[in-house]
Design a protein around this motif. Structure first.
Motif, mmCIF file in Angstrom:
data_model
loop_
_atom_site.group_PDB
_atom_site.id
_atom_site.type_symbol
_atom_site.label_atom_id
_atom_site.label_comp_id
_atom_site.label_asym_id
_atom_site.label_seq_id
_atom_site.Cartn_x
_atom_site.Cartn_y
_atom_site.Cartn_z
ATOM 1 N N VAL A 17 0.735 -1.229 -0.240
ATOM 2 C CA VAL A 17 -0.038 0.054 -0.128
ATOM 3 C C VAL A 17 0.878 1.297 0.046
ATOM 4 O O VAL A 17 0.692 2.186 -0.722
ATOM 5 C CB VAL A 17 -0.951 -0.080 1.166
ATOM 6 C CG1 VAL A 17 -1.549 1.444 1.315
ATOM 7 C CG2 VAL A 17 -2.154 -1.063 1.177
ATOM 8 N N ALA A 18 2.096 1.188 0.789
ATOM 9 C CA ALA A 18 2.674 2.307 0.809
ATOM 10 C C ALA A 18 3.503 2.675 -0.469
ATOM 11 O O ALA A 18 3.537 3.851 -0.956
ATOM 12 C CB ALA A 18 3.886 2.035 1.723
ATOM 13 N N LEU A 19 3.926 1.600 -1.153
ATOM 14 C CA LEU A 19 4.458 1.854 -2.467
ATOM 15 C C LEU A 19 3.481 2.379 -3.537
ATOM 16 O O LEU A 19 3.736 3.378 -4.405
ATOM 17 C CB LEU A 19 5.012 0.502 -3.012
ATOM 18 C CG LEU A 19 6.295 -0.095 -2.215
ATOM 19 C CD1 LEU A 19 6.673 -1.327 -2.773
ATOM 20 C CD2 LEU A 19 7.473 0.941 -2.577
ATOM 21 N N ALA A 20 2.321 1.967 -3.455
ATOM 22 C CA ALA A 20 1.207 2.189 -4.190
ATOM 23 C C ALA A 20 0.835 3.555 -4.227
ATOM 24 O O ALA A 20 0.232 4.343 -5.035
ATOM 25 C CB ALA A 20 0.069 1.112 -4.355
ATOM 26 N N SER A 21 0.750 4.057 -2.936
ATOM 27 C CA SER A 21 0.074 5.348 -2.610
ATOM 28 C C SER A 21 1.191 6.374 -1.983
ATOM 29 O O SER A 21 1.142 7.186 -1.023
ATOM 30 C CB SER A 21 -0.921 5.426 -1.490
ATOM 31 O OG SER A 21 -0.291 4.687 -0.258
ATOM 32 N N LYS A 22 2.555 6.343 -2.569
ATOM 33 C CA LYS A 22 3.631 6.938 -2.116
ATOM 34 C C LYS A 22 3.424 8.649 -2.400
ATOM 35 O O LYS A 22 3.815 9.343 -1.518
ATOM 36 C CB LYS A 22 4.711 6.460 -2.695
ATOM 37 C CG LYS A 22 4.866 6.580 -4.353
ATOM 38 C CD LYS A 22 6.201 6.231 -4.793
ATOM 39 C CE LYS A 22 6.275 6.339 -6.294
ATOM 40 N NZ LYS A 22 7.709 5.749 -6.741
ATOM 41 N N ASP A 23 2.761 8.797 -3.362
ATOM 42 C CA ASP A 23 2.342 10.314 -3.669
ATOM 43 C C ASP A 23 1.417 10.940 -2.494
ATOM 44 O O ASP A 23 1.722 12.157 -2.086
ATOM 45 C CB ASP A 23 1.954 10.546 -4.974
ATOM 46 C CG ASP A 23 3.102 10.043 -6.268
ATOM 47 O OD1 ASP A 23 4.178 10.153 -5.928
ATOM 48 O OD2 ASP A 23 2.577 9.841 -7.290
ATOM 49 N N THR A 24 0.455 9.967 -2.381
ATOM 50 C CA THR A 24 -0.260 10.564 -1.385
ATOM 51 C C THR A 24 0.172 10.833 -0.098
ATOM 52 O O THR A 24 -0.242 11.628 0.605
ATOM 53 C CB THR A 24 -1.637 9.525 -1.423
ATOM 54 O OG1 THR A 24 -2.152 9.434 -2.649
ATOM 55 C CG2 THR A 24 -2.608 10.126 -0.321
ATOM 56 N N LEU A 25 1.031 9.811 0.222
ATOM 57 C CA LEU A 25 1.704 9.861 1.624
ATOM 58 C C LEU A 25 2.691 11.128 1.751
ATOM 59 O O LEU A 25 2.790 11.610 2.830
ATOM 60 C CB LEU A 25 2.388 8.569 1.755
ATOM 61 C CG LEU A 25 1.679 7.197 2.156
ATOM 62 C CD1 LEU A 25 2.541 6.025 2.275
ATOM 63 C CD2 LEU A 25 0.672 7.498 3.275
ATOM 64 N N ALA A 26 3.324 11.299 0.464
ATOM 65 C CA ALA A 26 4.175 12.441 0.479
ATOM 66 C C ALA A 26 3.392 13.645 0.453
ATOM 67 O O ALA A 26 3.901 14.755 1.215
ATOM 68 C CB ALA A 26 5.008 12.407 -0.904
#
Length: 236
Positions: free
Chosen positions: A174-183
């Motif tokens: 999930v972290a890899l797939a949503s790295k932009d959102t997390l950033a």
């Protein structure tokens, strides 16, 4: 009263099982009444001295779980005494522990929400803090639910190691797939905490565009240009 006298009294009660049942009933009711008196008179008078109303809400919501814990504690003793080595003993004990875990998990979530609602109402002048409180509130709720779920699995003797390994793999995916959102999320937290700009400030972008800050969110900041064009900029 020494330990030997307590041991003798306990053995005597075990030999008179119905007196033991009456003793447990009186102890549970007495403990519940004592909790009612402490919360209704002593603790309530103590929290009235403070200026904050958070402790009043915490005390009000703490009353029920503490009283229920006393009764469930007496239930555990009763199960151990009356159903010792009975096939139902283990199941009933786990059910009581399950009730305790669920009750205290829900109570802690309610307390967390009460505290953050109170803090949010106080920070009426700080828009950044008001927007951060719901984020932290939801984060704490997720952690409390995970903690309660972990202990429920432990109570029912379910091996959590494979589940933790699977959760780690899912979290990484999930972290890899949503790295932009997390950033953008972490960028938003940084913006709200450091406050390099606030609502009403004029900001000049690297592209030369200039606009007035009209909204500072968790994931993006919005600018309104002189031409009334709304620009949304990721906080990352």
């Amino acid at each position: 009263m020494d330990l030997q006298a307590i041991s003798i009294g306990w053995e005597w009660l075990e030999e008179h099982i119905w007196l033991f049942a009456l003793f447990l009933l009186v102890t549970a009711v007495g403990g519940a009444l004592l909790i009612d008196w402490l919360f209704g008179k002593v603790f309530k008078a103590m929290v009235k001295v403070t200026k904050s109303n958070i402790d009043d809400h915490v005390l009000e919501q703490l009353h029920g779980p503490v009283r229920a814990s006393v009764i469930l504690g007496a239930t555990l003793v009763a199960v151990f005494v009356f159903l010792h080595e009975h096939p139902w003993e283990d199941t009933l004990t786990r059910l009581v522990y399950t009730g305790l875990v669920v009750m205290w998990t829900l109570y802690l979530i309610r307390i967390s929400r009460t505290i953050f609602r109170s803090l949010k109402s106080r920070e009426s002048k700080r828009e950044g803090a008001r927007q951060l409180y719901p984020l932290f509130d939801n984060l704490i709720m997720v952690l409390l639910l995970a903690h309660g779920g972990y202990w429920l699995l432990r109570v029912w003797h379910i091996n959590v190691t494979p589940l933790l390994a699977s959760a780690g793999i899912v979290t990484a995916a999930v972290a890899l797939a949503s790295k932009d959102t997390l950033a953008n999320l972490f960028g938003g937290v940084s913006v709200l905490v450091d406050r390099p700009y606030k609502l009403g400030d004029w900001v000049v972008l690297g592209t030369g565009e200039r606009g007035k800050v009209v909204d500072v969110g968790i994931r993006s900041t919005r600018l309104l240009t002189r031409d009334d064009v709304l620009i949304s900029i990721p906080n990352s």
